[in-house]
Design a protein around this motif. Sequence first.
Motif, short mmCIF file in Angstrom:
data_model
loop_
_atom_site.label_atom_id
_atom_site.label_comp_id
_atom_site.label_asym_id
_atom_site.label_seq_id
_atom_site.Cartn_x
_atom_site.Cartn_y
_atom_site.Cartn_z
N UNK A 122 -50.31 1.76 -20.55
CA UNK A 122 -49.87 2.87 -21.41
C UNK A 122 -48.90 2.45 -22.51
N UNK A 123 -47.99 1.51 -22.21
CA UNK A 123 -47.01 1.09 -23.22
C UNK A 123 -47.70 0.39 -24.40
N UNK A 124 -48.62 -0.50 -24.11
CA UNK A 124 -49.33 -1.19 -25.19
C UNK A 124 -50.22 -0.23 -25.97
N UNK A 125 -50.86 0.69 -25.29
CA UNK A 125 -51.70 1.67 -25.97
C UNK A 125 -50.88 2.53 -26.92
N UNK A 126 -49.73 3.02 -26.46
CA UNK A 126 -48.89 3.86 -27.32
C UNK A 126 -48.32 3.06 -28.48
N UNK A 127 -47.98 1.80 -28.27
CA UNK A 127 -47.49 0.95 -29.36
C UNK A 127 -48.59 0.76 -30.39
N UNK A 128 -49.81 0.54 -29.93
CA UNK A 128 -50.92 0.33 -30.85
C UNK A 128 -51.22 1.60 -31.65
N UNK A 129 -51.20 2.74 -30.98
CA UNK A 129 -51.50 4.01 -31.65
C UNK A 129 -50.44 4.35 -32.69
N UNK A 130 -49.17 4.08 -32.40
CA UNK A 130 -48.10 4.41 -33.34
C UNK A 130 -47.94 3.36 -34.44
N UNK A 131 -48.56 2.19 -34.26
CA UNK A 131 -48.43 1.14 -35.26
C UNK A 131 -47.23 0.25 -35.02
N UNK A 132 -46.54 0.45 -33.91
CA UNK A 132 -45.34 -0.32 -33.60
C UNK A 132 -45.70 -1.47 -32.66
N UNK A 133 -46.38 -2.48 -33.19
CA UNK A 133 -46.78 -3.62 -32.38
C UNK A 133 -46.87 -4.84 -33.28
N UNK A 134 -46.93 -6.00 -32.67
CA UNK A 134 -47.03 -7.23 -33.45
C UNK A 134 -48.38 -7.29 -34.14
N UNK A 135 -48.37 -7.73 -35.35
CA UNK A 135 -49.58 -7.76 -36.16
C UNK A 135 -50.27 -9.12 -36.16
N UNK A 136 -49.68 -10.11 -35.52
CA UNK A 136 -50.30 -11.42 -35.43
C UNK A 136 -49.94 -12.35 -36.58
N UNK A 137 -49.12 -11.89 -37.51
CA UNK A 137 -48.77 -12.73 -38.65
C UNK A 137 -47.33 -13.23 -38.59
N UNK A 138 -46.68 -13.06 -37.45
CA UNK A 138 -45.28 -13.46 -37.37
C UNK A 138 -45.09 -14.95 -37.57
N UNK A 139 -45.98 -15.76 -37.00
CA UNK A 139 -45.86 -17.20 -37.13
C UNK A 139 -46.09 -17.62 -38.58
N UNK A 140 -47.07 -17.03 -39.24
CA UNK A 140 -47.35 -17.33 -40.64
C UNK A 140 -46.18 -16.92 -41.52
N UNK A 141 -45.61 -15.75 -41.25
CA UNK A 141 -44.48 -15.27 -42.05
C UNK A 141 -43.26 -16.15 -41.87
N UNK A 142 -43.08 -16.70 -40.68
CA UNK A 142 -41.93 -17.56 -40.43
C UNK A 142 -41.98 -18.82 -41.28
N UNK A 143 -43.18 -19.30 -41.59
CA UNK A 143 -43.34 -20.52 -42.38
C UNK A 143 -43.30 -20.28 -43.88
N UNK A 144 -43.27 -19.01 -44.29
CA UNK A 144 -43.25 -18.68 -45.72
C UNK A 144 -41.95 -19.20 -46.33
N UNK A 145 -41.99 -19.73 -47.57
CA UNK A 145 -40.79 -20.32 -48.20
C UNK A 145 -39.56 -19.41 -48.20
N UNK A 146 -39.73 -18.11 -48.40
CA UNK A 146 -38.55 -17.25 -48.46
C UNK A 146 -37.94 -17.02 -47.07
#
Length: 75
Positions: free
Chosen positions: A47-71
């Motif tokens: 239920x927790x993962x489902x509600x996070x997904x429905x509300x849009x409050x979940x990891x999008x899978x780009x955190x690692x890529x964003x961490x390597x961004x120059x800024x």
Amino acid sequence: MSGTPEGFTYRLRKNGDVELLHHGRLATVLRGAAAARFLIDVDSSDPQELMARVTGNYKHGNERTAKKHPRNRHR
């Protein structure tokens, strides 16, 4: 720090709508077919993962890529 969502609850309204709450505050309202689909899915999955997904409050899978961004390298 845990990667699992937490703090989500839901309430079923008399008219069939579903309120999704995050830490007691309204996150979204599901109506009609979306509410019916949610009520079916909430029993068969986490239920927790489902509600996070429905509300849009979940990891999008780009955190690692964003961490390597120059800024973001200095963070």
